[in-house]
Design a protein around this motif. Structure first.
Motif, short mmCIF file in Angstrom:
data_model
loop_
_atom_site.label_atom_id
_atom_site.label_comp_id
_atom_site.label_asym_id
_atom_site.label_seq_id
_atom_site.Cartn_x
_atom_site.Cartn_y
_atom_site.Cartn_z
N GLY A 197 -3.44 -15.14 -1.81
CA GLY A 197 -4.10 -13.90 -2.24
C GLY A 197 -5.53 -13.84 -1.72
O GLY A 197 -5.89 -14.57 -0.78
N GLU A 198 -6.33 -12.98 -2.30
CA GLU A 198 -7.69 -12.79 -1.78
C GLU A 198 -8.57 -14.01 -2.01
O GLU A 198 -9.40 -14.35 -1.16
CB GLU A 198 -8.33 -11.53 -2.37
CG GLU A 198 -7.99 -11.23 -3.79
CD GLU A 198 -8.52 -9.87 -4.23
OE1 GLU A 198 -9.75 -9.75 -4.31
OE2 GLU A 198 -7.72 -8.96 -4.49
N GLY B 80 -0.50 -10.65 8.50
CA GLY B 80 0.06 -9.78 7.47
C GLY B 80 1.41 -10.29 7.00
O GLY B 80 1.97 -11.23 7.57
N LEU C 53 -10.17 -5.07 7.97
CA LEU C 53 -11.14 -5.69 7.06
C LEU C 53 -11.01 -5.18 5.64
O LEU C 53 -12.00 -4.97 4.95
CB LEU C 53 -12.56 -5.49 7.59
CG LEU C 53 -12.82 -6.09 8.98
CD1 LEU C 53 -14.22 -5.72 9.48
CD2 LEU C 53 -12.64 -7.60 8.96
N ARG D 219 -16.04 0.02 7.06
CA ARG D 219 -15.70 -1.28 6.45
C ARG D 219 -16.38 -2.43 7.19
O ARG D 219 -16.80 -3.40 6.58
CB ARG D 219 -14.18 -1.51 6.52
CG ARG D 219 -13.37 -0.90 5.40
CD ARG D 219 -12.02 -1.63 5.39
NE ARG D 219 -10.93 -0.81 4.89
CZ ARG D 219 -10.53 -0.81 3.61
NH1 ARG D 219 -11.17 -1.55 2.73
NH2 ARG D 219 -9.51 -0.07 3.24
P1 NDP Z 1 -3.76 -3.57 3.24
O1 NDP Z 1 -2.39 -4.09 3.36
O2 NDP Z 1 -4.08 -2.63 2.16
O3 NDP Z 1 -4.16 -2.89 4.65
C1 NDP Z 1 -5.37 -2.25 4.84
C2 NDP Z 1 -5.92 -2.51 6.21
O4 NDP Z 1 -5.01 -2.09 7.22
C3 NDP Z 1 -7.20 -1.76 6.45
O5 NDP Z 1 -8.07 -2.56 7.21
C4 NDP Z 1 -6.72 -0.55 7.23
O6 NDP Z 1 -7.73 0.04 8.03
C5 NDP Z 1 -5.68 -1.19 8.10
N1 NDP Z 1 -4.74 -0.23 8.66
C6 NDP Z 1 -3.76 0.42 8.01
N2 NDP Z 1 -3.08 1.22 8.84
C7 NDP Z 1 -3.65 1.06 10.06
C8 NDP Z 1 -3.40 1.61 11.36
N3 NDP Z 1 -2.39 2.48 11.55
N4 NDP Z 1 -4.18 1.22 12.38
C9 NDP Z 1 -5.19 0.36 12.19
N5 NDP Z 1 -5.48 -0.20 11.01
C10 NDP Z 1 -4.71 0.15 9.96
O7 NDP Z 1 -4.83 -4.78 3.19
P2 NDP Z 1 -4.77 -6.22 2.54
O8 NDP Z 1 -6.08 -6.83 2.85
O9 NDP Z 1 -4.32 -6.18 1.12
O10 NDP Z 1 -3.63 -6.98 3.34
C11 NDP Z 1 -3.66 -7.15 4.74
C12 NDP Z 1 -2.38 -7.83 5.17
O11 NDP Z 1 -2.30 -9.11 4.56
C13 NDP Z 1 -1.12 -7.07 4.76
O12 NDP Z 1 -0.16 -7.19 5.78
C14 NDP Z 1 -0.65 -7.80 3.53
O13 NDP Z 1 0.72 -7.70 3.33
C15 NDP Z 1 -1.07 -9.23 3.87
N6 NDP Z 1 -1.28 -10.11 2.73
C16 NDP Z 1 -1.90 -9.68 1.61
C17 NDP Z 1 -2.11 -10.51 0.54
C18 NDP Z 1 -2.81 -10.01 -0.66
O14 NDP Z 1 -2.90 -10.78 -1.64
N7 NDP Z 1 -3.33 -8.80 -0.66
C19 NDP Z 1 -1.69 -11.91 0.58
C20 NDP Z 1 -1.13 -12.31 1.82
C21 NDP Z 1 -0.92 -11.43 2.84
P3 NDP Z 1 -8.62 1.26 7.43
O15 NDP Z 1 -9.73 0.61 6.66
O16 NDP Z 1 -9.10 1.96 8.63
O17 NDP Z 1 -7.73 2.10 6.57
#
Ligand code: NDP
Length: 478
Positions: A130-131, A101, A10, A37
């Motif tokens: 994106g978001e 992801g 999340l 979160r």
């Molecule tokens: P991030 O890529 O920064 O990932 C953070 C999330 O991953 C948090 O919820 C975190 O949990 C969780 N996480 C990380 N490591 C682990 C683990 N070992 N076990 C369980 N949970 C874990 O978040 P985004 O929202 O930016 O992106 C999410 C996905 O979407 C990514 O794969 C990204 O590449 C993809 N994406 C992103 C876009 C963007 O514009 N940002 C666009 C399209 C796709 P915790 O809170 O516990 O740390």
């Protein structure tokens, strides 16, 4: 009530996606490794719809109706594997795990295979926008089994962006890694689009002598024509923005070093493996890399180059029109290359990708969204086996009309010492495709000379080798 869908992970993407589902009337189970979160999401946005917060993986899985549908929105790479390892033992045959992801499609192929052995559907899904897109409607590119799409598709259609004709921007791309592959190429094309726009800006700035504000107006007017797109629109916004601290145009206070997260690089790496010439996308990736080599650039500042004053006002306006032609023609080439890569990937992995459907889901929600994609869809709908987008009659005519200006811009840029790797590579690709004979004949002859690599002849079948070190007679090599 059980949740129809669950989202774990999340951070910004997962939260927004979960809210999008909830706002569209679905009951959404939400979970995150760090429970704070999950609580924050429900506290802040709980009134937007029906959320079922879960603090443990077990509670999360128990909250879902069967077959379970859960979306992973966690960090790509090893974290995704860790989360799959955690959830797989809690699931049952028929359940659907969706990875939203930015996974590499080879990882998706591996994960799909592993989960398939447990009877679990794994749906590697490209999500673009994106978001903002995640919240208001992304473009969605799911891979995986057709069976999983039957149960998942209707839910994704509710949250996807809608094209102008009302069609949701989601389609079943193909089995296993197909969705992530297509998302990867989308990002490669995005890199190329951005590079071409940057070159157009650079030319208008240095050759036409326009100010950022004038260029912003130029882009705004281009955005009412065939270049109408999200990236052109935001370019106009960025260029008219004035920095608060310095009162200077914002673009002038940003360091000129472009970063990247890697999907553009993957596109080029995979294109090399598949042998697909994506020179425009490659130049865009390299242009970002070059910009970041500040040491190299500093050491090269004294290299000689031409000196030329900017054009006069009337000439500048005419030049700006030429740049529009060059930008459009180069853009068509980038998309031609990108779709070639998707076709080649589709064939190599037997995905059966419908190229027109891919163009259709990019019409809204994603970063490269543009009116232009309707044209591409129409081209493939008219001729699904189209070998090259450039040979679609409409595009051929448009490029034919643009080519003189395109050449003038590339030549003018070279004479004035303005780098246009994107425009130039696109033009070289176009001219190479047109050429009746390529100098590859000479290359192959050289290969035969130093490595006895053999060659084929234009006048008869078979493969041949010339005895270069001997009497230079020709022998059959097959
Ligand atoms: P991030 O890529 O920064 O990932 C953070 C999330 O991953 C948090 O919820 C975190 O949990 C969780 N996480 C990380 N490591 C682990 C683990 N070992 N076990 C369980 N949970 C874990 O978040 P985004 O929202 O930016 O992106 C999410 C996905 O979407 C990514 O794969 C990204 O590449 C993809 N994406 C992103 C876009 C963007 O514009 N940002 C666009 C399209 C796709 P915790 O809170 O516990 O740390």
């Amino acid at each position: 009530d059980k949740a129809q869908i669950g989202v774990t992970g999340l951070a910004v993407m997962g939260s927004n996606l979960a809210r999008n589902f909830a706002r569209n009337g679905l009951t959404v189970a939400v979970h995150n490794r760090t429970a704070a979160r999950t609580r924050a999401l429900v506290e802040e946005f709980g009134d937007e719809g029906a959320f079922v917060p879960a603090e443990s993986a077990e509670d999360f899985v128990a909250a879902l109706e069967r077959p379970r549908r859960l979306i992973l929105m966690v960090k790509a790479g090893e974290p995704t594997d860790a989360v799959i390892r955690e959830f797989a033992p809690l699931l049952e045959p028929g359940d659907v795990v969706i990875d939203g992801g930015n996974a590499h499609f080879e990882d998706t192929r591996r994960r799909e295979k592993e989960l398939r052995e447990l009877g679990i559907h794994f749906v590697g899904t490209g999500i673009s926008g994106g978001e903002e897109g995640a919240l208001h409607g992304p473009s969605i590119m799911p891979g995986g089994s057709a069976e999983s799409y039957a149960s998942l598709g209707p839910l994704l259609e509710r949250i996807a962006a809608k094209a102008k004709d009302g069609t949701p921007c989601v389609t079943h791309i193909g089995p296993d890694g197909a969705g992530h592959f297509v998302k990867m190429v989308h990002n490669g094309i995005e890199y190329a689009d951005m590079q071409l726009i940057a070159e157009a800006y650079h030319l208008l700035r240095t050759v036409a002598g326009y100010s950022p504000e004038q260029i912003s107006r130029t882009f705004r007017s281009w955005n009412t024509g065939r270049l109408d797109s999200y990236l052109i629109e935001i370019t106009a916004e960025v260029l008219s923005h004035i920095d608060d601290a310095t009162d200077e145009p914002f673009v002038d206070v940003v360091a000129d070093e472009a970063e990247q997260k890697g999907t553009g690089r993957w596109t080029v790496q995979i294109a090399l493996d598949l042998g697909v010439p994506v020179s425009g996308i490659a130049e865009a990736v390299f242009a970002r890399a070059l910009s970041g080599h500040t040491d190299l650039r500093r050491a090269s500042r004294e290299l000689p180059g031409p000196a030329a004053a900017p054009l006069g006002e009337a000439e500048a306006a005419a030049f700006a029109d030429q740049v529009e032609q060059a930008l459009y023609a180069s853009k068509v080439v980038s998309y031609t290359q990108g779709f070639h890569q998707i076709r080649a990937g589709g064939e190599a992995y037997d995905w059966g990708i419908d190229l027109g459907a891919v163009a259709a889901v990019w019409r809204a929600g994603c970063i490269i969204r543009a009116a232009f994609l309707d044209r591409i869809r129409a081209a493939y709908d008219a001729e699904p086996g189209l070998v090259s987008l450039l040979s679609d009659k409409g595009f051929t005519e448009e490029i034919g009309a643009a080519q003189d200006d395109w050449r003038a811009v590339v030549a003018g840029a070279a004479l004035r010492g303005v780098p246009t790797p994107g425009f130039s590579a696109a033009l070289a690709y176009y001219d190479a495709l047109r050429a009746e004979r390529l100098p590859a004949a000479l290359t192959q002859a050289q290969r035969d000379f130093f490595g006895a690599h053999t060659y084929r002849r234009t006048d008869r079948e078979g493969s041949f080798h010339t005895l270069w070190g001997g009497d230079r007679s020709e022998v059959r090599a097959d």
